[in-house]
Design a protein around this motif. Structure first.
Motif, PDB file in Angstrom:
ATOM      1  N   TYR A   1     -55.342  72.698  94.808  1.00 23.15           N
ATOM      2  CA  TYR A   1     -55.167  71.286  94.449  1.00 23.15           C
ATOM      3  C   TYR A   1     -53.717  71.017  94.083  1.00 23.15           C
ATOM      4  CZ  TYR A   1     -60.151  71.849  94.068  1.00 23.15           C
ATOM      5  OH  TYR A   1     -61.466  72.156  94.357  1.00 23.15           O
ATOM      6  N   PRO A   2     -53.090  70.032  94.707  1.00 21.98           N
ATOM      7  CA  PRO A   2     -51.756  69.643  94.252  1.00 21.98           C
ATOM      8  C   PRO A   2     -51.888  68.918  92.909  1.00 21.98           C
ATOM      9  CG  PRO A   2     -52.480  68.280  96.114  1.00 21.98           C
ATOM     10  CD  PRO A   2     -53.602  69.202  95.793  1.00 21.98           C
ATOM     11  N   ILE A   3     -50.940  69.120  92.031  1.00 14.37           N
ATOM     12  CA  ILE A   3     -51.050  68.516  90.694  1.00 14.37           C
ATOM     13  C   ILE A   3     -50.194  67.247  90.615  1.00 14.37           C
ATOM     14  CG2 ILE A   3     -50.691  68.890  88.225  1.00 14.37           C
ATOM     15  CD1 ILE A   3     -51.186  71.855  88.714  1.00 14.37           C
ATOM     16  N   TYR A   4     -50.851  66.151  90.316  1.00 10.92           N
ATOM     17  CA  TYR A   4     -50.191  64.844  90.198  1.00 10.92           C
ATOM     18  C   TYR A   4     -50.337  64.329  88.770  1.00 10.92           C
ATOM     19  CZ  TYR A   4     -49.825  64.484  95.263  1.00 10.92           C
ATOM     20  OH  TYR A   4     -49.490  64.694  96.571  1.00 10.92           O
ATOM     21  N   GLU A   5     -49.446  63.426  88.421  1.00 13.79           N
ATOM     22  CA  GLU A   5     -49.505  62.785  87.095  1.00 13.79           C
ATOM     23  C   GLU A   5     -49.245  61.295  87.227  1.00 13.79           C
ATOM     24  OE1 GLU A   5     -46.222  64.785  85.303  1.00 13.79           O
ATOM     25  OE2 GLU A   5     -47.492  66.257  84.315  1.00 13.79           O
ATOM     26  N   LEU A   6     -49.802  60.541  86.296  1.00  9.68           N
ATOM     27  CA  LEU A   6     -49.496  59.105  86.176  1.00  9.68           C
ATOM     28  C   LEU A   6     -49.106  58.849  84.719  1.00  9.68           C
ATOM     29  CD1 LEU A   6     -52.395  57.372  88.127  1.00  9.68           C
ATOM     30  CD2 LEU A   6     -49.962  56.923  88.485  1.00  9.68           C
ATOM     31  N   PRO A   7     -47.822  59.003  84.401  1.00  8.30           N
ATOM     32  CA  PRO A   7     -47.430  58.893  82.989  1.00  8.30           C
ATOM     33  C   PRO A   7     -47.534  57.478  82.422  1.00  8.30           C
ATOM     34  CG  PRO A   7     -45.538  59.520  84.374  1.00  8.30           C
ATOM     35  CD  PRO A   7     -46.732  59.419  85.280  1.00  8.30           C
ATOM     36  N   HIS A   8     -47.377  56.463  83.277  1.00  8.31           N
ATOM     37  CA  HIS A   8     -47.424  55.090  82.741  1.00  8.31           C
ATOM     38  C   HIS A   8     -47.852  54.122  83.850  1.00  8.31           C
ATOM     39  CE1 HIS A   8     -46.442  51.564  80.364  1.00  8.31           C
ATOM     40  NE2 HIS A   8     -45.776  51.090  81.395  1.00  8.31           N
ATOM     41  N   VAL A   9     -49.023  53.550  83.669  1.00  4.28           N
ATOM     42  CA  VAL A   9     -49.508  52.520  84.593  1.00  4.28           C
ATOM     43  C   VAL A   9     -49.474  51.204  83.816  1.00  4.28           C
ATOM     44  CG1 VAL A   9     -51.551  51.702  85.857  1.00  4.28           C
ATOM     45  CG2 VAL A   9     -50.946  54.133  85.896  1.00  4.28           C
ATOM     46  N   PRO A  10     -48.639  50.261  84.238  1.00  5.43           N
ATOM     47  CA  PRO A  10     -48.432  49.066  83.405  1.00  5.43           C
ATOM     48  C   PRO A  10     -49.687  48.217  83.181  1.00  5.43           C
ATOM     49  CG  PRO A  10     -46.720  49.242  85.091  1.00  5.43           C
ATOM     50  CD  PRO A  10     -47.731  50.314  85.394  1.00  5.43           C
ATOM     51  N   HIS A  11     -50.581  48.151  84.173  1.00  9.83           N
ATOM     52  CA  HIS A  11     -51.753  47.270  84.017  1.00  9.83           C
ATOM     53  C   HIS A  11     -53.039  48.060  84.236  1.00  9.83           C
ATOM     54  CE1 HIS A  11     -48.979  43.942  83.907  1.00  9.83           C
ATOM     55  NE2 HIS A  11     -48.388  44.454  84.976  1.00  9.83           N
ATOM     56  N   TRP A  12     -53.922  48.003  83.257  1.00 10.76           N
ATOM     57  CA  TRP A  12     -55.183  48.757  83.341  1.00 10.76           C
ATOM     58  C   TRP A  12     -56.349  47.842  83.743  1.00 10.76           C
ATOM     59  CZ3 TRP A  12     -56.060  53.015  79.075  1.00 10.76           C
ATOM     60  CH2 TRP A  12     -54.976  53.899  79.088  1.00 10.76           C
ATOM     61  N   HIS A  13     -56.132  46.522  83.719  1.00  8.67           N
ATOM     62  CA  HIS A  13     -57.228  45.613  84.070  1.00  8.67           C
ATOM     63  C   HIS A  13     -56.672  44.305  84.595  1.00  8.67           C
ATOM     64  CE1 HIS A  13     -56.645  43.218  80.335  1.00  8.67           C
ATOM     65  NE2 HIS A  13     -56.264  44.378  79.848  1.00  8.67           N
ATOM     66  N   ARG A  14     -57.488  43.625  85.383  1.00  4.36           N
ATOM     67  CA  ARG A  14     -57.149  42.281  85.841  1.00  4.36           C
ATOM     68  C   ARG A  14     -58.460  41.577  86.137  1.00  4.36           C
ATOM     69  NH1 ARG A  14     -55.755  39.695  91.049  1.00  4.36           N
ATOM     70  NH2 ARG A  14     -55.636  41.658  92.183  1.00  4.36           N
ATOM     71  N   GLY A  15     -58.607  40.367  85.619  1.00  6.21           N
ATOM     72  CA  GLY A  15     -59.834  39.603  85.862  1.00  6.21           C
ATOM     73  C   GLY A  15     -61.061  40.384  85.421  1.00  6.21           C
TER      74      GLY A  15
ATOM     75  N   ALA B   1     -58.944  45.193  74.347  1.00  3.66           N
ATOM     76  CA  ALA B   1     -59.125  46.111  73.207  1.00  3.66           C
ATOM     77  C   ALA B   1     -59.143  47.557  73.698  1.00  3.66           C
ATOM     78  CB  ALA B   1     -60.430  45.779  72.488  1.00  3.66           C
ATOM     79  N   TYR B   2     -59.852  47.783  74.795  1.00  4.68           N
ATOM     80  CA  TYR B   2     -59.934  49.140  75.372  1.00  4.68           C
ATOM     81  C   TYR B   2     -58.530  49.657  75.693  1.00  4.68           C
ATOM     82  CZ  TYR B   2     -59.949  52.010  79.634  1.00  4.68           C
ATOM     83  OH  TYR B   2     -59.660  52.945  80.594  1.00  4.68           O
ATOM     84  N   GLU B   3     -57.735  48.848  76.352  1.00  5.54           N
ATOM     85  CA  GLU B   3     -56.389  49.312  76.731  1.00  5.54           C
ATOM     86  C   GLU B   3     -55.532  49.576  75.489  1.00  5.54           C
ATOM     87  OE1 GLU B   3     -54.247  46.987  79.648  1.00  5.54           O
ATOM     88  OE2 GLU B   3     -52.366  47.987  79.122  1.00  5.54           O
ATOM     89  N   ARG B   4     -55.634  48.676  74.512  1.00  3.23           N
ATOM     90  CA  ARG B   4     -54.832  48.862  73.288  1.00  3.23           C
ATOM     91  C   ARG B   4     -55.201  50.157  72.569  1.00  3.23           C
ATOM     92  NH1 ARG B   4     -55.677  43.600  72.612  1.00  3.23           N
ATOM     93  NH2 ARG B   4     -57.389  43.856  71.136  1.00  3.23           N
ATOM     94  N   LEU B   5     -56.502  50.436  72.553  1.00  2.49           N
ATOM     95  CA  LEU B   5     -56.950  51.638  71.844  1.00  2.49           C
ATOM     96  C   LEU B   5     -56.598  52.915  72.607  1.00  2.49           C
ATOM     97  CD1 LEU B   5     -60.479  50.331  70.761  1.00  2.49           C
ATOM     98  CD2 LEU B   5     -58.657  51.052  69.204  1.00  2.49           C
ATOM     99  N   ARG B   6     -56.611  52.866  73.917  1.00  2.00           N
ATOM    100  CA  ARG B   6     -56.495  54.080  74.714  1.00  2.00           C
ATOM    101  C   ARG B   6     -55.085  54.416  75.187  1.00  2.00           C
ATOM    102  NH1 ARG B   6     -58.955  57.755  73.869  1.00  2.00           N
ATOM    103  NH2 ARG B   6     -58.652  58.623  75.932  1.00  2.00           N
TER     104      ARG B   6
END
Ligand SMILES: Cc1cc2nc3c(=O)[nH]c(=O)nc-3n(C[C@H](O)[C@H](O)[C@H](O)COP(=O)(O)OP(=O)(O)OC[C@H]3O[C@@H](n4cnc5c(N)ncnc54)[C@H](O)[C@@H]3O)c2cc1C
Length: 399
Positions: free
Chosen positions: A269-283, A329-334
């Motif tokens: 398995y190649p190892i990938y990372e996502l250190p910062h995704v600006p938006h976790w939800h929309r609509g 709330a979920y995004e703020r907490l996580r």
């Protein structure tokens, strides 16, 4: 009853479905793979904090019974010298340490729980398109079928299409330059490693293993590799990886070469990372787990973060007046916690790259024992393992 469409039958998806049902939602799960057995995968560390989430679903003991209890990690040099021991759980509390299980066993435990709770899973359902309307959302699948619900939750992993729907400009995962190649083995005469996983800074690469009471070895190596095209990567047979690893680890101490000689079920398995995704939800759409914070496996926390997301999102949906407030709330907490763990795991990964010059390796072998001298008592990482989600308390969902 409000209804959630959940995309992805890995770890985050099933756990979210189970928590949502406890929260009074109807949940329906859709997984791209054609059948359960196609999940495969090697093994993973389910950390103390992930076990705590499974406990809230009544699944902890089922999983622990299947796994290798590993409250410690031993670090060894390529010259067979113990450099130090670090806790794999809260320091000083080995009974609360993490557990290593086969990935298919964790999937099976979650799948059984879905079945026991009457939560429907559709296999072979690859999400292709999302249509959002004023008061519902529709998922369209590659086989031409569709499903409609009040919200859609993307637990569709590091390559998430949900992430891209939420934000077409979302970052692509960073390739770490490391692979995880691993499998299982039985080496006659090799003693079990109770309570421990062993990590070896080999001469030309990092290697880890544990031996279960019945003699089964779980092992992995982290060779470096340029990023390969996905299709070409999948075509490389296990034997080819083994040939490469046997050369890379030829000078490493017993039992590394012996494990590689006896290896079975090899996967890469190649190892990938996502250190910062600006938006976790929309609509009406939100994403959980690797889809929004994929982490390298170095800290052994990816699955546990996915489980924490599941409980947090479901609790927010239970307690917030609207899905928009719940997602916020979920995004703020996580977000702070997930990003901290991804960064921490990335920092560990930097130490795994081959040691460089002989001088650099010698220096590391001198410095690491000093650095790790009292590591088993060091509580610096306890907050990673002691994190809990207060399911019974009302979530603070106002912005
Ligand atoms: C080699 C390796 C070793 C690891 N070791 C550890 C470890 O020791 N400890 C640890 O905690 N973590 C480990 N991780 C990380 C861990 O595996 C992930 O963090 C965890 O699986 C995330 O769960 P998830 O449900 O978010 O994503 P996944 O487990 O990736 O599940 C996503 C699911 O979505 C499905 N899917 C994808 N696209 C679609 C679509 N369009 N439609 C429908 N379904 C879709 C996929 O088929 C998959 O089943 C490791 C990862 C790797 C690669």
């Amino acid at each position: 009853m409000p209804k959630a469409l959940i995309i992805g039958g890995g770890i985050a998806g099933p756990a979210t479905a189970l928590f949502l049902q406890k929260a009074g939602w109807e949940a329906e799960l859709f997984e791209a793979r054609p059948q359960p057995e196609s999940h495969g995968g090697l093994f993973l560390n389910v950390a103390t904090n992930g076990l705590a989430v499974l406990d809230q679903l009544g699944l902890r003991d089922r999983l622990v019974a299947l796994g290798h209890h590993a409250p410690y990690m031993e670090m060894w040099s390529g010259r067979d010298r113990l450099l130090g021991t670090v806790p794999n759980g809260p320091a000083g509390e080995p009974e609360r340490g993490s557990v290593v299980v086969r990935r298919d066993e964790l999937h099976a435990v979650l799948r059984e729980a879905l079945a026991e709770n009457g939560i429907s899973t559709t296999w072979g359902a690859r999400l292709e398109r999302i249509d959002e309307h004023a008061d519902e959302v529709t998922a369209h699948f590659a086989d031409g079928t569709a499903a409609t619900g009040d919200i859609l939750i993307g637990g569709d992993g590091v390559g998430s299409m949900t992430r891209r729907w939420i934000d077409p400009a979302a970052p692509e995962p960073d390739y770490t330059g490391l692979l995880s190649v691993g499998g299982f083995a039985r080496v006659p005469g090799l003693e079990p490693t109770p309570a421990v996983q062993r990590m070896i800074f080999g001469a030309r690469g990092f290697f880890g293993y544990l031996v279960r009471e019945d003699g089964e070895v779980y092992w992995f190596a982290n060779p470096t590799s340029p990023e390969l095209d996905k299709t070409a990567f999948r075509r490389i047979p296990g034997d080819e990886w083994l040939d490469e690893l046997r050369v890379l680890h030829a000078d490493d101490p017993y039992p590394v070469p012996q494990i590689l000689d006896a290896a079975t079920e090899v996967g890469a398995y190649p190892i990938y990372e996502l250190p910062h995704v600006p938006h976790w939800h929309r609509g009406r759409v939100v994403a959980v787990g690797d889809a929004v914070h994929a982490t390298s496996p170095n800290a052994g926390q990816g699955a546990s973060l996915a489980l924490e997301d599941a409980a947090t999102l479901a609790r927010s949906l239970r307690d917030a007046p609207t899905h928009t407030q719940a997602f916020g709330a979920y995004e703020r907490l996580r977000r702070p916690r997930a990003e901290e763990v991804v960064a921490y795991s990335r920092a560990i990964g930097r130490q795994k790259a081959p040691g460089g010059s002989r001088l650099a390796v010698a220096l590391r072998d001198v410095m690491l024992p000093l650095f790790l001298r009292n590591a088993t008592k060091n509580t610096r990482n306890n907050h990673l393992y002691n994190h809990t989600i207060a399911w019974d308390d009302t979530a603070a969902t106002s912005a």
